[in-house]
Design an enzyme around this catalytic site. Structure first.
Site, PDB file in Angstrom:
ATOM      1  N   ALA A   1       0.826  -1.205   0.000  1.00 53.61           N
ATOM      2  CA  ALA A   1       0.000   0.000   0.000  1.00 53.61           C
ATOM      3  C   ALA A   1       0.858   1.252   0.000  1.00 53.61           C
ATOM      4  O   ALA A   1       0.521   2.249  -0.631  1.00 53.61           O
ATOM      5  CB  ALA A   1      -0.921  -0.011   1.209  1.00 53.61           C
TER       6      ALA A   1
ATOM      7  N   GLU B   1       4.198   2.059  -6.305  1.00 54.64           N
ATOM      8  CA  GLU B   1       4.834   1.387  -7.444  1.00 54.64           C
ATOM      9  C   GLU B   1       4.251   1.835  -8.781  1.00 54.64           C
ATOM     10  O   GLU B   1       4.904   1.768  -9.807  1.00 54.64           O
ATOM     11  CB  GLU B   1       4.799  -0.144  -7.303  1.00 54.64           C
ATOM     12  CG  GLU B   1       3.454  -0.842  -7.266  1.00 54.64           C
ATOM     13  CD  GLU B   1       2.673  -0.547  -5.989  1.00 54.64           C
ATOM     14  OE1 GLU B   1       1.561  -0.016  -6.139  1.00 54.64           O
ATOM     15  OE2 GLU B   1       3.150  -0.827  -4.874  1.00 54.64           O
TER      16      GLU B   1
ATOM     17  N   ASP C   1      13.311  33.214 -33.970  1.00 57.35           N
ATOM     18  CA  ASP C   1      13.463  33.840 -35.286  1.00 57.35           C
ATOM     19  C   ASP C   1      12.414  34.918 -35.416  1.00 57.35           C
ATOM     20  O   ASP C   1      11.459  34.945 -34.647  1.00 57.35           O
ATOM     21  CB  ASP C   1      13.123  32.814 -36.383  1.00 57.35           C
ATOM     22  CG  ASP C   1      14.194  31.795 -36.556  1.00 57.35           C
ATOM     23  OD1 ASP C   1      15.317  32.056 -36.117  1.00 57.35           O
ATOM     24  OD2 ASP C   1      13.896  30.733 -37.142  1.00 57.35           O
TER      25      ASP C   1
ATOM     26  N   ASP D   1      15.090  26.910 -38.258  1.00 56.36           N
ATOM     27  CA  ASP D   1      14.441  26.218 -39.354  1.00 56.36           C
ATOM     28  C   ASP D   1      15.415  25.633 -40.370  1.00 56.36           C
ATOM     29  O   ASP D   1      15.117  24.649 -41.013  1.00 56.36           O
ATOM     30  CB  ASP D   1      13.426  27.146 -40.056  1.00 56.36           C
ATOM     31  CG  ASP D   1      14.012  28.514 -40.345  1.00 56.36           C
ATOM     32  OD1 ASP D   1      15.240  28.670 -40.236  1.00 56.36           O
ATOM     33  OD2 ASP D   1      13.248  29.433 -40.690  1.00 56.36           O
TER      34      ASP D   1
ATOM     35  N   ASP E   1      20.937  25.412 -38.586  1.00 59.23           N
ATOM     36  CA  ASP E   1      20.460  25.739 -37.241  1.00 59.23           C
ATOM     37  C   ASP E   1      20.558  24.526 -36.321  1.00 59.23           C
ATOM     38  O   ASP E   1      20.426  24.636 -35.108  1.00 59.23           O
ATOM     39  CB  ASP E   1      18.985  26.181 -37.272  1.00 59.23           C
ATOM     40  CG  ASP E   1      18.837  27.571 -37.875  1.00 59.23           C
ATOM     41  OD1 ASP E   1      19.837  28.314 -37.875  1.00 59.23           O
ATOM     42  OD2 ASP E   1      17.733  27.906 -38.329  1.00 59.23           O
TER      43      ASP E   1
ATOM     44  N   ASN F   1      -0.209   7.820   1.577  1.00 56.64           N
ATOM     45  CA  ASN F   1       0.510   6.603   1.932  1.00 56.64           C
ATOM     46  C   ASN F   1       1.219   6.745   3.271  1.00 56.64           C
ATOM     47  O   ASN F   1       1.212   5.821   4.093  1.00 56.64           O
ATOM     48  CB  ASN F   1       1.528   6.248   0.842  1.00 56.64           C
ATOM     49  CG  ASN F   1       0.836   5.722  -0.402  1.00 56.64           C
ATOM     50  OD1 ASN F   1      -0.397   5.625  -0.420  1.00 56.64           O
ATOM     51  ND2 ASN F   1       1.591   5.407  -1.416  1.00 56.64           N
TER      52      ASN F   1
ATOM     53  N   GLU G   1      -1.171   6.289   6.002  1.00 57.86           N
ATOM     54  CA  GLU G   1      -1.488   4.879   6.287  1.00 57.86           C
ATOM     55  C   GLU G   1      -0.392   4.222   7.113  1.00 57.86           C
ATOM     56  O   GLU G   1      -0.659   3.527   8.103  1.00 57.86           O
ATOM     57  CB  GLU G   1      -1.611   4.079   4.969  1.00 57.86           C
ATOM     58  CG  GLU G   1      -2.850   4.380   4.173  1.00 57.86           C
ATOM     59  CD  GLU G   1      -2.716   3.865   2.734  1.00 57.86           C
ATOM     60  OE1 GLU G   1      -2.097   2.810   2.522  1.00 57.86           O
ATOM     61  OE2 GLU G   1      -3.221   4.541   1.821  1.00 57.86           O
TER      62      GLU G   1
ATOM     63  N   ASN H   1      -5.752   1.483  -0.445  1.00 57.28           N
ATOM     64  CA  ASN H   1      -4.785   1.766  -1.487  1.00 57.28           C
ATOM     65  C   ASN H   1      -5.443   1.765  -2.853  1.00 57.28           C
ATOM     66  O   ASN H   1      -5.240   2.650  -3.678  1.00 57.28           O
ATOM     67  CB  ASN H   1      -3.707   0.681  -1.432  1.00 57.28           C
ATOM     68  CG  ASN H   1      -2.554   0.982  -2.325  1.00 57.28           C
ATOM     69  OD1 ASN H   1      -2.102   2.119  -2.370  1.00 57.28           O
ATOM     70  ND2 ASN H   1      -2.092  -0.006  -3.061  1.00 57.28           N
TER      71      ASN H   1
ATOM     72  N   THR I   1      -8.242   4.825  -3.113  1.00 53.87           N
ATOM     73  CA  THR I   1      -7.786   6.214  -3.126  1.00 53.87           C
ATOM     74  C   THR I   1      -6.643   6.461  -4.097  1.00 53.87           C
ATOM     75  O   THR I   1      -6.521   7.539  -4.643  1.00 53.87           O
ATOM     76  CB  THR I   1      -7.345   6.656  -1.727  1.00 53.87           C
ATOM     77  OG1 THR I   1      -6.305   5.780  -1.313  1.00 53.87           O
ATOM     78  CG2 THR I   1      -8.491   6.596  -0.759  1.00 53.87           C
TER      79      THR I   1
HETATM   80  P1  ATP Z   1      14.776  34.891 -39.610  1.00 57.33           P
HETATM   81  O1  ATP Z   1      16.120  34.383 -39.196  1.00 57.33           O
HETATM   82  O2  ATP Z   1      14.084  35.689 -38.590  1.00 57.33           O
HETATM   83  O3  ATP Z   1      13.899  33.847 -40.219  1.00 57.33           O
HETATM   84  P2  ATP Z   1      15.249  35.971 -42.194  1.00 57.33           P
HETATM   85  O4  ATP Z   1      14.287  35.059 -42.839  1.00 57.33           O
HETATM   86  O5  ATP Z   1      15.175  37.377 -42.616  1.00 57.33           O
HETATM   87  O6  ATP Z   1      15.121  36.006 -40.667  1.00 57.33           O
HETATM   88  P3  ATP Z   1      17.320  34.823 -43.722  1.00 57.33           P
HETATM   89  O7  ATP Z   1      16.322  33.979 -44.417  1.00 57.33           O
HETATM   90  O8  ATP Z   1      18.625  34.272 -43.347  1.00 57.33           O
HETATM   91  O9  ATP Z   1      16.719  35.431 -42.418  1.00 57.33           O
HETATM   92  O10 ATP Z   1      17.544  36.097 -44.662  1.00 57.33           O
HETATM   93  C1  ATP Z   1      18.573  37.022 -44.442  1.00 57.33           C
HETATM   94  C2  ATP Z   1      18.548  38.096 -45.518  1.00 57.33           C
HETATM   95  O11 ATP Z   1      18.787  37.496 -46.777  1.00 57.33           O
HETATM   96  C3  ATP Z   1      17.224  38.799 -45.646  1.00 57.33           C
HETATM   97  O12 ATP Z   1      17.183  39.936 -44.851  1.00 57.33           O
HETATM   98  C4  ATP Z   1      17.169  39.177 -47.105  1.00 57.33           C
HETATM   99  O13 ATP Z   1      17.804  40.416 -47.323  1.00 57.33           O
HETATM  100  C5  ATP Z   1      17.991  38.109 -47.775  1.00 57.33           C
HETATM  101  N1  ATP Z   1      17.113  37.095 -48.362  1.00 57.33           N
HETATM  102  C6  ATP Z   1      16.127  36.418 -47.778  1.00 57.33           C
HETATM  103  N2  ATP Z   1      15.547  35.555 -48.600  1.00 57.33           N
HETATM  104  C7  ATP Z   1      16.202  35.672 -49.769  1.00 57.33           C
HETATM  105  C8  ATP Z   1      16.106  35.034 -51.043  1.00 57.33           C
HETATM  106  N3  ATP Z   1      15.208  34.088 -51.274  1.00 57.33           N
HETATM  107  N4  ATP Z   1      16.952  35.419 -52.004  1.00 57.33           N
HETATM  108  C9  ATP Z   1      17.876  36.352 -51.786  1.00 57.33           C
HETATM  109  N5  ATP Z   1      18.022  36.986 -50.635  1.00 57.33           N
HETATM  110  C10 ATP Z   1      17.206  36.677 -49.627  1.00 57.33           C
END
Ligand code: ATP
Length: 945
Positions: free
Chosen positions: A309, A313, A355, A667, A671, A733, A736, A773, A776
């Site tokens: 009791a 476990e 971001d 993303d 990263d 427990n 008890e 046990n 409750t």
């Molecule tokens: P976060 O990190 O908040 O997502 P973000 O999307 O602006 O920010 P990045 O995608 O690294 O970061 O973009 C950095 C910079 O690169 C932007 O500010 C822009 O000037 C340029 N950029 C973003 N997308 C493109 C693209 N498809 N082609 C060319 N330049 C780009």
């Protein structure tokens, strides 16, 4: 060349491991696989191949069958002892025949069985929840089927499927490349090669090792750069990964720190209880004059029952259930947790590093401004509908010069572009990167039609965008100047401008002076200061002879002609502002880490309340900082701009060196290290790469910052609920155990010894203890586990990571309740018997029934106490209907055991009168009142400190 599958024999090519597709040309592979590159497989064909080849999965080990899991419930030492005791009891009954049935043995068996069923159900529930979680984070693949791009579960891929891959994807099956744009993959898992490998479509002659088959991509490896199209050649166990991995080991159940702590507490408690049981048995044997095997047996069985009791476990299973149910609730709120341990850590998060694009903002880009050499233009219209006007900043129409510059700029922006604008059911949508989509929309608004222009320029190569480069370029052949190629480049203005030597004015390039460079940068700052995301565009014409390769590198992005700046809005998400405020109220500091321009980042950060001033630290500044300087800076900097992914890692580490628990979003492929290093890595479900999702602890299905805050709230709620039922279970427990221990030690004082005939006298019987046990620990404890999250959890600071689930204050409360319970129950026992401290007049059986009922009622009142260490039990009583249901059920069961004749015999009870009930209830309610009083004192003391 060897023909590897006979095209006539479909079954064979589908069911055999295809040999050496890398030695076939792309067309040959497609023919053999019977697939058209443009249309892919038809859905019907894919389904029929799936039936033949099976799922694209590594085979898992056989799951443990349900009956074995059920039997495992009986493997606990204490349960085995109890079962043995029940057998002995049945044996004694056979020998003595003192009752019509072996009631005691039946009662023990029944309770052990019910406990096992309960334990099994809890465990099954937890496993289901965990399986559902795994399902949610199952891999997806992008394929071409029936001529259209679609996303399907990776498990449904079949040989012959045409798959699309881009940076950050995990390759879902073995495949032969049929198109590649600077594609690179990381194959360390397969070949041990630590650097990314460049992939192309050229046929390989001769037999070569896996690592040299550069036209093949392999399941489980990751695309680190570029894009590509490939035809699946092997799936499931027939992939290279399947061959080396062999059987996929059933995913190990992970143990979270909380579960580990509870296992420790459980073991410790077990030892203490066993020691107490031994002392108690010894005391009985010493104090009482035990005669006969049956009496001796009663004492031993009581010791075992008490241990059963008192040892919680079932705790690990209940905790797993609470964690995984919480995780399901989080999933409903769009936060998908990949590891149970993350739930605990979430509650302790002190910093959320996020971001900007898509997380704090909507990622719905609209071009608002274009600035070229001859002037600034405003673009009207909202969303992706290509309807809007271009007007001069000062309100007038565009003159010839300005119009031509703007058109050139938007044309280049549209060429260096991988997005597509589509109208679907009257709505305009963008396939691909919203930043690029917005550029196409702006080009349409300026009257540029893709079809009219696209015929002249045909794309022949691309240098892809990456967060490090912040640039992307495309190379085109020019039908009107066949001896030249046209290069269109777009990217972050500061980066791009450094690669430009000229500027387009009217229709001609002019050398860029230092003064103009500064002017352009000033315009960029001005646009960014209005919270616009800025991009620059440039172009260049290059003699074809100078451009030999179809896979160019960034050397061609030099000597460019600057065309203009483009500013686009990306409105903050409406819910982000409130989420930032909620995070702050909960003692969590949100910080923004973005690749965008510092002015754009600061403007948005101020708007959302992330920071008050506009001091942002840039990636370049970070690079100049020593680790010590950074450790200092991270204490008050809330916005980091123009950062690269590797800067993110440094920021996380610096925050952690300051002792902070960090949640970090990401993303991209790069990263992943920062996500892994963070205490809680958070990946984006919609825009995130597979690599980032795999590195993360949690995935946001809606990419939304507010979801992180909601998940933190859930995390804190789950932890607080776990604490609730821990308080409850442990205090009940301990109550008890104390009752039994002092009941035995104080036998004389309580008048128990006087009540005995020749039989041994016990405060409560073994079966009664087991019943308590069962009644409750079951429903009421579970109901506490699903208590609604108290809104107050988000008004408290984060729980320190090192603080265990059971704090000294919690233990104090547990022991307090235990003592009150023991004193109250023994008082009722004494008062129901002649003699002792309080005079009574009942029989032993009556007194035991009274004490038994009082102890059950104590535990039911204690449910309310357990909801907080400091807060009143009466707060939010109406919030949890389960709790009331569980209490009602427990009461009904108690009534049954006292009044139903069969159960009376099994549990040695007698019927009680209404007065008896009132007396028991009055005494038991004392635990509620006394604990309330003690909480008032605690609160007063807290206020004083
Ligand atoms: P976060 O990190 O908040 O997502 P973000 O999307 O602006 O920010 P990045 O995608 O690294 O970061 O973009 C950095 C910079 O690169 C932007 O500010 C822009 O000037 C340029 N950029 C973003 N997308 C493109 C693209 N498809 N082609 C060319 N330049 C780009």
């Amino acid at each position: 060349m060897t023909e590897i599958w006979s095209p006539e024999d479909r079954t064979e090519y589908l069911e055999q491991q295809p040999a050496e597709p890398y030695r076939l040309g792309t067309e040959q592979v497609l023919t053999v696989l019977r697939v058209d590159k443009g249309a892919g497989l038809s859905r019907r064909e894919a389904r029929s191949r799936l039936e033949r080849c099976g799922k694209n999965e590594l085979r898992a080990e056989e799951p443990v069958p349900a009956w074995r899991k059920f039997l495992a419930q009986f493997t606990d030492v204490l349960v085995v002892l109890l079962l043995a005791a029940a057998f002995v009891s049945a044996g004694l009954w056979l020998y003595e025949r003192d009752a019509a049935l072996p009631y005691e043995a039946i009662a023990i068996f029944a309770i052990v069985l019910l406990n096992a069923v309960m334990g099994y159900c809890q465990q099954a529930r937890a496993e289901q929840a965990i399986a559902a979680l795994r399902q949610m984070s199952a891999a997806q693949a992008r394929v071409v089927r029936d001529g259209a791009h679609q996303t399907v579960p990776a498990a449904e891929l079949v040989p012959g499927d045409i798959i699309l891959l881009e940076e950050g994807d995990t390759v879902p099956a073995d495949a032969r490349l049929i198109q590649s744009t600077a594609l690179q993959t990381a194959e360390a898992a397969l070949t041990g090669e630590s650097l990314p490998v460049r992939k192309d479509t050229a046929t390989v002659t001769g037999e070569v090792e896996l690592g040299d088959r550069h036209n093949m991509i392999y399941s489980g490896t990751a695309v680190t750069y570029g894009r590509g199209l490939a035809a699946v050649t092997a799936t499931g166990m027939r992939t290279e990964m399947g061959r080396i991995a062999g059987m996929l080991r059933a995913a190990q159940d992970e143990t979270t720190p909380l579960q580990a702590e509870l296992t420790r507490v459980g073991k410790l408690l077990g030892l203490v209880v066993v020691a107490i049981a031994v002392v108690m048995i010894a005391t009985i044997l010493f104090v009482e004059d035990i005669q006969g095997v049956s009496a001796l047996f009663d004492v031993l069985i009581l010791g075992v029952a008490l241990a059963v009791a008192a040892v919680p476990e079932g705790l690990p299973a209940i905790v797993t259930a609470a964690l995984s149910l919480g995780v399901q609730r989080m999933a409903q709120k769009k936060a998908i947790v990949r590891h149970l341990a993350a739930v605990e850590t979430l509650g302790s998060a002190e910093v959320i590093a996020t971001d900007k694009t898509g997380t704090l903002t909507k990622n719905e880009m609209t071009v608002r401004a274009v600035a070229t050499a001859s002037g600034h233009v405003t673009v009207s219209g909202i969303g992706y509908a290509p309807v809007g006007q271009l007007t001069r900043d000062d309100g007038g129409d565009l003159d010839e010069l300005l119009r031509s510059e703007v058109e050139c700029a938007l044309f280049a922006a549209e060429q260096a572009n991988n997005a597509a604008l589509q109208e679907q059911d009257g709505r305009w949508i963008v396939q691909g990167d919203p930043t690029e989509g917005a550029l196409i929309v702006a080009a349409r608004k300026a009257g540029l039609e893709a079809a009219a222009l696209g015929n002249r320029f045909v794309r022949i190569a691309e240098i892809p965008f990456s967060s490090e480069r912040k640039l992307m370029s495309t190379v085109h052949s020019d039908a009107e100047h066949q001896e030249h190629v046209f290069i269109a480049t777009k990217g972050a203005p500061d980066v791009l401008l450094a690669r430009c030597s000229h500027e387009f004015v009217g229709r001609h390039p002019r050398a860029l002076t230092e003064e103009r460079r500064n002017e352009i940068l000033a315009t960029n700052e001005e646009l960014a200061g209005k919270a616009l995301r800025t991009l620059a565009v440039a172009s260049r014409s290059l003699p074809k002879d100078n451009f030999g390769s179809s896979a160019p590198d960034d050397a061609v992005e030099q000597d460019l002609v600057f065309l203009g700046l483009i500013g686009m809005i990306d409105p903050p998400r409406e819910e982000a502002r409130e989420a930032v405020a909620r995070a702050r109220a909960a003692g969590i500091r949100p910080i923004m880490i973005t690749g965008d321009h510092p002015r754009t980042a600061s403007a948005i950060a101020v708007e959302l309340g992330i920071m008050a001033d506009t001091r942002a630290v840039t990636g370049a500044q970070l690079e100049g900082m020593s680790d010590e300087a950074l450790d200092h800076a991270v204490r008050d900097v809330s916005v980091y701009a123009r950062v690269n992914p590797e800067h993110k890692l440094r920021i996380v580490q610096a925050l952690q060196r300051n002792g902070l628990t960090v949640a970090m979003t990401g993303d991209g492929v790069n990263d992943a290290p920062a996500l892994k290093a963070a205490d809680i890595g958070v990946a984006m479900g919609m825009t995130g790469t597979d690599v980032s999702k795999e590195a993360a602890d949690m995935v946001l299905a809606d990419d939304n910052f507010a979801t992180i805050v909601a998940a933190v709230e859930e995390g804190r709620g789950i932890f607080s609920n776990i604490r609730k039922f821990l308080r409850y279970l442990l205090s009940s427990n301990i109550g008890e155990v104390m009752t039994m221990f002092f009941g035995v030690v104080l036998i004389e004082a309580l008048g128990l010894s006087g009540a005995s005939g020749d039989k041994v006298v016990l405060p409560l019987l073994a079966t009664q203890i087991l019943w308590i046990n069962f009644v409750t620990d079951g429903a009421p404890a579970l109901a506490l586990g699903v208590d609604p999250v108290d809104p107050a959890v988000m008004r408290r600071p984060p729980r320190p990571r090192e603080e265990g689930v059971l704090t000294p204050r919690t233990w104090a409360g547990i022991i307090f309740v235990g003592v009150v319970t023991a004193v109250g129950t023994l008082f009722v026992l004494d008062a129901s018997l002649p003699g002792g401290l309080v005079e009574g007049s009942g029989t032993l059986r009556y007194a035991q029934t009274m004490a038994f009922t009082t102890l059950v009622l104590f535990q039911l009142f204690n449910v309310f106490n357990a909801r907080s260490d400091e807060g009143s039990a009466f707060e939010g009583l109406d919030r949890n209907a389960w709790l009331w249901g569980a209490i009602a059920l427990a009461l009904l069961l108690q009534i049954a055991v006292i009044y139903i004749p069969f159960l009376q015999k099994a549990f040695s009870t007698v019927s009680l009168s209404v007065c008896d009930w009132l007396f028991c209830t009055a005494v038991a309610s004392s635990v509620l009142l006394l604990r309330e009083l003690s909480k008032v004192v605690t609160r007063a003391m807290d206020r004083r400190h």
